[in-house]
Design an enzyme around this catalytic site. Structure first.
Site, PDB file in Angstrom:
ATOM      1  N   ASP A  59       0.846  -1.198   0.000  1.00 43.58           N
ATOM      2  CA  ASP A  59       0.000   0.000   0.000  1.00 43.58           C
ATOM      3  C   ASP A  59       0.885   1.253   0.000  1.00 43.58           C
ATOM      4  O   ASP A  59       1.707   1.425   0.891  1.00 43.58           O
ATOM      5  CB  ASP A  59      -0.925   0.000   1.223  1.00 43.58           C
ATOM      6  N   SER A 100      -7.248   3.969  -1.478  1.00 43.99           N
ATOM      7  CA  SER A 100      -7.018   2.520  -1.496  1.00 43.99           C
ATOM      8  C   SER A 100      -8.295   1.752  -1.809  1.00 43.99           C
ATOM      9  O   SER A 100      -8.227   0.625  -2.295  1.00 43.99           O
ATOM     10  CB  SER A 100      -6.479   2.048  -0.142  1.00 43.99           C
ATOM     11  N   THR A 153      -7.955  -2.186   1.771  1.00 43.31           N
ATOM     12  CA  THR A 153      -7.514  -3.221   0.826  1.00 43.31           C
ATOM     13  C   THR A 153      -8.084  -4.612   1.136  1.00 43.31           C
ATOM     14  O   THR A 153      -8.597  -5.264   0.219  1.00 43.31           O
ATOM     15  CB  THR A 153      -5.981  -3.246   0.716  1.00 43.31           C
ATOM     16  N   GLU A 269      -1.059  -8.227   1.875  1.00 45.30           N
ATOM     17  CA  GLU A 269      -0.811  -6.781   1.792  1.00 45.30           C
ATOM     18  C   GLU A 269       0.188  -6.300   2.831  1.00 45.30           C
ATOM     19  O   GLU A 269       0.031  -6.563   4.023  1.00 45.30           O
ATOM     20  CB  GLU A 269      -2.113  -5.986   1.974  1.00 45.30           C
ATOM     21  N   ASP A 274       1.839   2.526   3.744  1.00 45.79           N
ATOM     22  CA  ASP A 274       1.078   3.747   3.435  1.00 45.79           C
ATOM     23  C   ASP A 274       0.880   4.634   4.662  1.00 45.79           C
ATOM     24  O   ASP A 274       1.009   5.855   4.569  1.00 45.79           O
ATOM     25  CB  ASP A 274      -0.278   3.326   2.852  1.00 45.79           C
ATOM     26  N   HIS A 278       2.002   8.547   4.908  1.00 44.48           N
ATOM     27  CA  HIS A 278       1.106   9.661   5.257  1.00 44.48           C
ATOM     28  C   HIS A 278       1.715  10.481   6.389  1.00 44.48           C
ATOM     29  O   HIS A 278       1.609  11.701   6.411  1.00 44.48           O
ATOM     30  CB  HIS A 278      -0.255   9.135   5.721  1.00 44.48           C
ATOM     31  N   ASP A 316      -1.432  -0.070  -4.876  1.00 42.38           N
ATOM     32  CA  ASP A 316      -2.711   0.551  -5.240  1.00 42.38           C
ATOM     33  C   ASP A 316      -2.524   2.005  -5.673  1.00 42.38           C
ATOM     34  O   ASP A 316      -3.310   2.563  -6.413  1.00 42.38           O
ATOM     35  CB  ASP A 316      -3.717   0.454  -4.092  1.00 42.38           C
ATOM     36  N   HIS A 317      -1.436   2.621  -5.189  1.00 39.68           N
ATOM     37  CA  HIS A 317      -1.082   4.015  -5.504  1.00 39.68           C
ATOM     38  C   HIS A 317       0.230   4.283  -4.787  1.00 39.68           C
ATOM     39  O   HIS A 317       0.671   3.479  -3.964  1.00 39.68           O
ATOM     40  CB  HIS A 317      -2.163   4.989  -5.008  1.00 39.68           C
TER      41      HIS A 317
HETATM   42 ZN   LIG Z   1      -3.361   6.029   2.167  1.00 38.29          ZN
END
Ligand SMILES: [Zn+2]
Length: 378
Positions: A59, A100, A153, A269, A274, A278, A316-317
């Protein structure tokens, strides 16, 4: 244009271009205390029959994050083993920058959807994930994550909702998801966090699941089982030791044993990469990514011995607008800037290894990669 209005226009432009940027950029340095050797594996022939499919999602793990991790681990990653690589575009149907929910749904179902949707189309109708297709074919299915089960996810693969923060509803969907092996965190989301007073662990048990609350209980349980191993996310990578890796290798063993010739599909995952992106915490983000890469090594060793398992890894990004500005490969040190605390729209890598992997190349939309994955579930 008058001079004053010119100044005004310039100020406005500056304001608009700085939207989403952090006020002050600080170069952060990081080197891991725990570098590791990568797995020594030989890939089975690409024309072997594909029986099992393992989908691994980092992620927020763009190429910038992978590049940093590669330096931190002194120029080697298990991801280096993947001979077939492509590029995945991550935009969702109503926004350039995805979350996500929509990003993972494109991979799980082969369909792009709207921002914050989880296993549902933009019109809110349910879209089945590749795990449903696997179940219909008589295969076993599994999910193992480092986050809590209400996070986007795992829900993209098991649940359906138009809004990823309808977490009471999402958690309740696990009761009927039919997934044989579930491992992750988030006990509070099944019990005390709920507004409706339901205890979803009891409902999972009534539906036939063993509800395992410790690693030992999870290892001892037969399928179907849900291992809920923390009140919220699993402990951070530096504190959880090999817990996540154990849930993965145990899942592979039990799903393989119980599925026989039919095979299985499993989604794994590295969820919390992620979270720390952040938070612009490069050390914690790197440790999560390195734990995910060690997990990739475990998966490749397992899949090399099996010979009939396709392994794909993607994101996912990407998150954090991370830039690698300085560092030292020999020392395993990076110096990085974060330019944002949000997701971004840069395309992410897609890696494939094992039987069938030579089909995975080129520049594609995330939903096209999802459809390509599903085509090997047969
Ligand atoms: Zn995020």
């Amino acid at each position: 244009m008058k001079k004053t209005s010119l100044y005004f226009a310039a100020a406005l432009l500056l304001l608009v271009s700085c939207k989403g940027k952090k006020e002050e950029n600080v170069l952060q340095y990081y080197a891991t205390p725990n570098p590791y050797e990568i797995a020594n594996v030989t890939m089975p022939p690409v024309d072997n029959e594909v029986r099992n499919v393992i989908i691994m999602i980092g992620d927020g793990m763009g190429l910038e994050q992978v590049s940093c991790a590669w330096v931190v681990n002194h120029g080697k990653l298990n991801l280096d083993h993947f001979p077939y690589v492509g590029i995945s575009r991550t935009w969702c149907t109503d926004k350039l920058i995805t979350d996500s929910g929509a990003g993972g749904t494109a991979i799980s179902s082969g369909k792009k959807t709207a921002y914050s949707h989880v296993g549902t189309a933009p019109d809110n109708s349910d879209i089945p994930s590749v795990l449903v297709k696997a179940q219909q074919l008589g295969k076993k299915t599994g999910v193992a994550v480092t986050c809590h089960f209400a996070d986007a996810t795992p829900c993209d693969f098991c649940c359906h909702n138009e809004y990823r923060y309808n977490q009471d509803d999402l958690i309740a969907d696990y009761v009927e998801c039919g997934v044989d092996y579930l491992a992750g965190g988030g006990l509070d989301w099944f019990t005390v966090n709920r507004k409706d007073g339901r205890d979803i662990t009891k409902e999972m048990a009534s539906a036939g699941y063993t509800v395992a609350l410790t690693e030992e209980e999870l290892m001892a349980a037969e399928l179907p089982v849900i291992g809920i191993l923390a009140p919220d996310n699993l402990p951070v990578a530096m504190e959880r030791g090999d817990l996540y890796r154990h849930t993965v290798t145990h899942g592979l063993d039990i799903l393989s044993r119980e599925s026989g010739d039919k095979g299985f599909v499993m989604m794994l995952e590295g969820s919390c990469i992620d979270d720390w992106l952040h938070g612009n915490d490069i050390g914690k983000a790197m440790e999560e990514l390195l734990d995910f890469d060690r997990t990739i090594g475990d998966v490749l060793e397992w899949a090399a011995a099996d010979g009939h398992t396709l392994v794909v890894v993607t994101a996912d990004h990407a998150t954090g607008c991370l830039t690698l500005q300085d560092g030292d490969l020999e020392k395993g040190e990076i110096g990085v800037f974060f330019a944002s605390e949000s997701h971004n729209g840069i395309a992410v890598p897609f890696y494939a290894w094992g039987p069938g992997s030579d089909a995975f190349n080129g520049i594609r939309e995330n939903e096209d990669w999802g459809q390509l994955i599903a085509s090997f579930v047969k």
